[in-house]
Design a protein around this motif. Structure first.
Motif, short mmCIF file in Angstrom:
data_model
loop_
_atom_site.label_atom_id
_atom_site.label_comp_id
_atom_site.label_asym_id
_atom_site.label_seq_id
_atom_site.Cartn_x
_atom_site.Cartn_y
_atom_site.Cartn_z
N LEU A 69 16.65 14.96 13.48
CA LEU A 69 16.55 14.29 12.00
C LEU A 69 17.78 14.00 11.27
N ASP A 70 18.06 12.97 10.81
CA ASP A 70 19.45 12.74 9.96
C ASP A 70 18.86 12.58 8.55
N HIS A 71 17.96 12.01 8.29
CA HIS A 71 17.36 12.00 6.87
C HIS A 71 16.14 11.57 6.73
N SER A 72 15.15 11.85 5.56
CA SER A 72 14.13 11.30 5.21
C SER A 72 13.85 10.72 3.97
N LEU A 73 12.86 9.72 3.82
CA LEU A 73 12.79 8.93 2.56
C LEU A 73 11.86 9.53 1.72
N ASP A 74 11.98 9.67 0.47
CA ASP A 74 10.98 9.98 -0.44
C ASP A 74 9.80 9.08 -0.50
N ARG A 75 8.48 9.57 0.04
CA ARG A 75 7.46 8.63 0.26
C ARG A 75 7.08 8.02 -1.09
N ARG A 117 0.86 -1.23 -0.13
CA ARG A 117 0.13 0.06 0.08
C ARG A 117 0.99 1.25 -0.04
N PRO A 118 0.33 2.46 -0.61
CA PRO A 118 1.14 3.52 -0.35
C PRO A 118 1.40 3.96 0.93
N LEU A 119 2.72 4.69 1.32
CA LEU A 119 2.77 5.30 2.62
C LEU A 119 1.83 6.23 2.94
N VAL A 120 1.29 6.38 4.16
CA VAL A 120 0.57 7.41 4.60
C VAL A 120 1.43 8.69 5.17
N SER A 121 2.33 8.21 5.84
CA SER A 121 3.18 9.12 6.47
C SER A 121 4.72 9.21 5.89
N THR A 122 5.49 10.10 5.87
CA THR A 122 6.94 10.20 5.35
C THR A 122 7.65 9.58 6.58
N VAL A 123 8.38 8.44 6.02
CA VAL A 123 9.54 7.98 6.92
C VAL A 123 10.86 8.76 7.09
N ILE A 124 11.11 8.98 8.51
CA ILE A 124 12.21 9.67 8.69
C ILE A 124 13.23 8.83 9.52
N SER A 125 14.68 9.01 9.39
CA SER A 125 15.70 8.42 10.27
C SER A 125 16.17 9.63 11.23
N PRO A 126 16.21 9.29 12.52
CA PRO A 126 16.71 10.10 13.59
C PRO A 126 18.04 9.92 13.78
N SER A 127 18.71 10.85 14.22
CA SER A 127 20.29 10.53 14.72
C SER A 127 20.11 10.07 16.18
N ALA A 128 21.39 9.74 16.47
CA ALA A 128 21.76 9.18 17.68
C ALA A 128 21.34 10.16 18.95
N ASP A 129 21.39 11.73 18.49
CA ASP A 129 21.12 12.60 19.64
C ASP A 129 19.57 13.11 19.43
N GLY A 130 18.75 12.39 18.64
CA GLY A 130 17.36 12.34 18.50
C GLY A 130 16.89 13.65 17.54
#
Length: 414
Positions: free
Chosen positions: A192-198, A177-190
């Motif tokens: 934002l590290d990067h996000s994925l193209d939904r 199914r299509p993603l409803v929300s954008t997936v993001i990756s946090p860094s160790a310090d909490g």
């Protein structure tokens, strides 16, 4: 406290092969592209504790409109006649409860395996049950196995057939199914590290299907880490058997009951499905009869309603099978109005089934009379009989209404 069990309606209630090489991803020799294999089974992991739902009862056993959630999922799979075996992997402490559910709701073609400590271990145990030779011949090894979640009750035959056919051709297949929300990756310090193209990613859903030898071989090669922490079966087929799964767009109904509020959404969807199905029961097979004409008129007028027609002149046990669809709205067409025992037999079948235990069953009794030939006293007797019958069956949670129709006038206007 639950009502005591009643007698249940009868429910309609076989698988080959040798291990291919690890890279096998093609259907067995002789299989037609686009064809469904003859031997299909399903495995449902049902060993979860429902931690995310925040309730004591495991979510697969939570009740929706008085019925355990897993029972709806089993019902959806049992409606598909070409799924020959369904294996439910359940924890040892819940094994007896699962047996009670199977008995209480008349589930057939269902076998139990003991769940493991994780989802993958539970699936593996279910596959082992299908792979092993059964002394009593109850289970046989399938060509294709469906893996589905016990808490996804709204799966329909269309997506099941599509993933099975695709698995038969490609070795593995799954609904997405299509993603409803954008997936993001946090860094160790909490932060934002990067996000994925939904738009470039999809959510993996169930059902998934595999050539049995492919997924069983993959599980046999699995590392303990995969069995302990993995969640994606398609990835196992790719990692260990080099089988690239075919991905198929699924419907919005494939969502998984995960949180407590999902139970209310599931209840709403089940109510909606119940309200959109009508079973027309006629006491004749004659397509020229007024009963058949009425069914066709209803089909044209109520185009959003799923209307089925079931003749009542079948042997007693077979007559009960139409209750399998768990329809709760019936129109009983009595072409011969004086033949009241047909109506009473039909109502007795409903009362003895599990249907009225859970929700009210609505029955509209349609009787045809030729008012030019029937005296007034007979008309009144028919009305009184329907009224008295409605009072009686209401005690069993069956809501009966009656219609008397002038047969001759109807015949002239149809």
């Amino acid at each position: 406290m639950e009502p005591g069990p009643r007698s249940r309606p009868a429910e309609p209630g076989p698988c080959v092969s040798a291990s291919p090489s690890a890279g096998a991803a093609l259907p067995a020799s002789g299989a037609e592209p686009g064809s469904r294999p003859a031997a299909v089974a399903a495995v449902l992991p049902a060993g979860g504790c429902g931690e995310r739902m925040g309730v004591r009862t495991p979510k697969q056993f939570c009740r929706v409109l008085g019925r355990p959630l897993i029972s709806y999922t089993l019902q959806a799979l049992e409606r598909v006649c070409w799924i020959k075996d369904i294996v439910v992997a359940v924890t040892r402490e819940n094994m007896e409860e699962m047996r009670n559910i199977i008995q209480r709701y008349g589930h057939k073609r269902v076998s139990l395996a003991e769940a493991g400590a994780t989802r993958h271990r539970s699936i593996f145990n279910g596959l082992k049950a299908l792979a092993e030779d059964q002394p009593d011949g109850k289970l046989t090894k399938p060509e294709v196995v469906i893996i589905h979640d016990a808490v996804r009750p709204f799966v329909d035959e269309d997506i099941l057939l599509r993933v099975v056919i695709a698995a038969n051709e490609h070795g593995a297949a799954g609904a997405i199914r299509p993603l409803v929300s954008t997936v993001i990756s946090p860094s160790a310090d909490g932060c934002l590290d990067h996000s994925l193209d939904r738009a470039q990613h999809r959510a993996s859903e169930m059902p998934q299907a595999f050539l049995f030898d492919v997924i069983y071989d993959a599980y046999q090669q699995c590392s303990d880490y995969d069995l302990e922490f993995g969640t994606e079966c398609l990835q196992l087929a790719l990692k260990y058997c080099h089988t690239k799964a075919k991905l198929l767009e699924g419907s919005p109904d494939l969502w998984k009951v995960t949180y407590k509020q999902d139970l209310y959404a599931a209840e709403s969807m089940i109510k909606e499905k119940i309200s959109q199905e009508i079973c027309v029961v006629v006491n004749t097979k004659d397509e020229e009869s007024v009963g058949y004409l009425l069914k066709e008129a209803l089909r044209n007028e109520l185009n959003c309603i799923n209307i089925t027609s079931t003749p009542l002149d079948l042997p007693g046990r077979d007559t009960q099978n139409f209750l399998m669809a768990q329809c709760y709205s019936f129109i009983h067409v009595n072409v011969v109005s004086s033949d009241s025992h047909e109506t009473q037999r039909f109502l007795s079948i409903i009362e003895e089934s599990s249907l009225p235990l859970l929700y009210p069953v609505v029955v509209v009794l349609v009787c045809f009379l030729d008012f030019t030939l029937v005296p007034l006293t007979q008309k009144m007797e028919s009305l009184v009989w329907i009224r008295d019958l409605a009072k009686e069956v209401k005690k069993s949670n069956v809501l009966l209404s009656g219609l008397l129709i002038n047969h001759s006038q109807l015949a002239l206007t149809v």
